[in-house]
Design an enzyme around this catalytic site. Structure first.
Site, mmCIF file in Angstrom:
data_model
loop_
_atom_site.group_PDB
_atom_site.id
_atom_site.type_symbol
_atom_site.label_atom_id
_atom_site.label_comp_id
_atom_site.label_asym_id
_atom_site.label_seq_id
_atom_site.Cartn_x
_atom_site.Cartn_y
_atom_site.Cartn_z
ATOM 1 N N ASP A 106 39.544 -10.838 23.588
ATOM 2 C CA ASP A 106 39.319 -11.119 25.001
ATOM 3 C C ASP A 106 40.460 -10.594 25.864
ATOM 4 O O ASP A 106 41.524 -11.218 25.962
ATOM 5 C CB ASP A 106 39.187 -12.642 25.184
ATOM 6 C CG ASP A 106 39.016 -13.028 26.634
ATOM 7 O OD1 ASP A 106 39.229 -14.211 26.959
ATOM 8 O OD2 ASP A 106 38.680 -12.138 27.448
ATOM 9 N N ASP A 289 37.562 -6.642 31.265
ATOM 10 C CA ASP A 289 37.490 -7.898 30.528
ATOM 11 C C ASP A 289 36.464 -7.889 29.409
ATOM 12 O O ASP A 289 35.266 -8.101 29.632
ATOM 13 C CB ASP A 289 37.176 -9.034 31.515
ATOM 14 C CG ASP A 289 37.167 -10.383 30.837
ATOM 15 O OD1 ASP A 289 36.741 -11.362 31.465
ATOM 16 O OD2 ASP A 289 37.567 -10.447 29.650
#
Ligand SMILES: C[C@@H](SC(=N)N)c1ccc(Cl)cc1
Ligand SMILES: C[C@@H](SC(=N)N)c1ccc(Cl)cc1
Length: 399
Positions: A106, A289
């Site tokens: 992440d 992201d």
């Protein structure tokens, strides 16, 4: 395998040629060293050096400490990124204290946390858990507590342990063992935790902030960068320490990163929809992201996109734009660092919510405060998260 050059090796190389054991000469075995023009010093990288020593170990060749240190200090590696249903997230195998867990890499957060023996079994059922007792070192009194943009979250305690990603080893990485996780994580039974790749300044460990896996190993990487090659409905990869020209076409175009908020934050420029030439005002502040599924953009941009999709509408009950699954979706083009990158229209058909109605991969960023270039965008490009220079930068290339 990238070629690894270290000037230190030239010294070590000289040592090697002097240190060739007598038996070697006696056996008339000579090491094949490439002839080079007079005056150029033949340098071989520390890893190749070590291989030569290992080749002649049985006749007594011993690698000098400097060579072993240099070789150990230069890492690179690749790990698969497996898509979950509808590409909602991508999971990668990570060895934590010798136990292999599937983690969600992440770039939008900075904590490496895992389901563990400390997680209540009502929450951990179905997950692979980390047991710190075998090789973990408790960081006494350290705690962590994270909340994500979608309202999910987790919290717990902290251990130091060996973490290996695609062969790249962090000998003592902060591993955040969950003592509590939210329902979204409990129900996502393929997901055994997260490996944060944002900047360590947003790591949540108290009283002493910890480094991300990338920051922990960065100084040992051949190149201080990692790359993201996600794919639609197929296995992609994360690479650490090197660029792989087989994974992109054309050039990589770089754009500056602002690290103030701890994200890989950049400025996105104008956009166009389908074959219309009209570009538009700048999209503005955005983050790259991997941990967010969709592409969240300003409402004006999103409205301009779905105005080109027949039957599309904003559904407050569904929480976003929906359209007939049979609709033809235009491509979305966006300018970053002066170059245009394209999300194919088919990538914007995220998932069906009924037999005939589909949910869009492009949605409004209302309430977020910035745009999020999540997996819908990232699976359209080869992305470079680069700290090879004083200032971090992002690179993008067409896949
Ligand atoms: C930065 C991501 S969360 C993450 N990738 N760990 C994010 C922030 C805010 C919203 Cl509203 C949705 C997603
Ligand atoms: C990385 C964060 S943020 C996000 N994707 N909105 C995350 C990942 C997976 C789950 Cl199940 C919940 C939260």
């Amino acid at each position: 395998m990238p070629s690894l050059w270290a000037s230190a090796a030239s010294v070590a190389f000289a040592t090697l040629s002097l240190a060739a054991p007598a038996e070697l000469a006696a056996r008339k075995e000579t090491m094949q060293i490439k002839q080079v023009a007079h005056g150029t010093v033949a340098k071989i990288g520390p890893i190749d050096m070590l291989k030569t020593y290992e080749k002649y170990a049985k006749v007594g060749a011993k690698a000098p400490t400097a060579v072993k240190a240099a070789a150990a200090a230069v890492q690179s590696g690749t790990v698969v990124a497996d898509p979950q249903a509808y590409d909602i997230s991508y999971l990668s195998p990570v060895s934590v204290g010798g136990q292999t867990l599937m983690l969600d890499f992440d770039t939008g957060s900075a904590d490496l946390w895992v389901f563990s023996t400390l997680t209540p079994s009502t929450q951990a059922s179905g997950h692979t858990i980390y047991n710190p007792s075998t090789s973990g070192t408790l960081k006494n009194g350290y705690t962590w507590d994270i909340s994500y943009g979608d309202g999910s979250g987790a919290s717990g305690t902290v251990y130091g342990d060996k973490v290996v990603v695609g062969g790249v080893t962090a000998t003592s990485q902060a591993v955040e063992a969950a003592t509590s996780v939210s329902a979204q994580f409990t129900s996502d039974t393929n997901n055994d935790g997260l490996l944060g790749l944002a900047f360590s300044r947003i790591n949540t460990v108290e009283p002493t902030q910890q480094t991300t896996f990338f920051d922990t190993v960065k100084s040992s990487l051949a190149k201080k960068l990692f790359t993201v090659d996600l794919k639609k409905g197929a296995a992609g990869s994360y690479d650490f320490g090197f660029l792989d020209s087989t994974k992109y076409t054309g050039s990589i175009y770089y754009t500056p990163v602002n690290t103030a908020n701890g994200f890989w934050q950049f400025t996105a420029g104008g956009y166009s929809v389908g074959s219309t030439t009209t570009t538009s005002g700048s999209i503005g502040t955005a983050i790259a992201d991997t941990g967010t599924t969709l592409l969240y953009l300003p409402s004006t941009t999103v409205s301009a996109y779905y105005s080109k999709v027949s039957g599309a509408s904003y559904s407050s009950s569904q929480g976003g734009y929906i359209f007939p699954c049979s609709a033809a979706l235009p491509a979305f083009h966006v300018s970053i660092g002066g170059h245009t990158f394209t999300v194919p229209g088919s990538y914007v058909n995220y998932a069906p919510i009924s037999r005939t109605t589909c949910f869009g991969g492009i949605q409004r960023n209302t309430g977020i405060g910035f745009s999020i270039f999540g997996d819908i965008f990232l699976k359209s490009v080869y992305a470079v998260f680069d700290q090879t220079q004083t200032s971090p930068r992002l690179g993008f290339a067409a896949q």
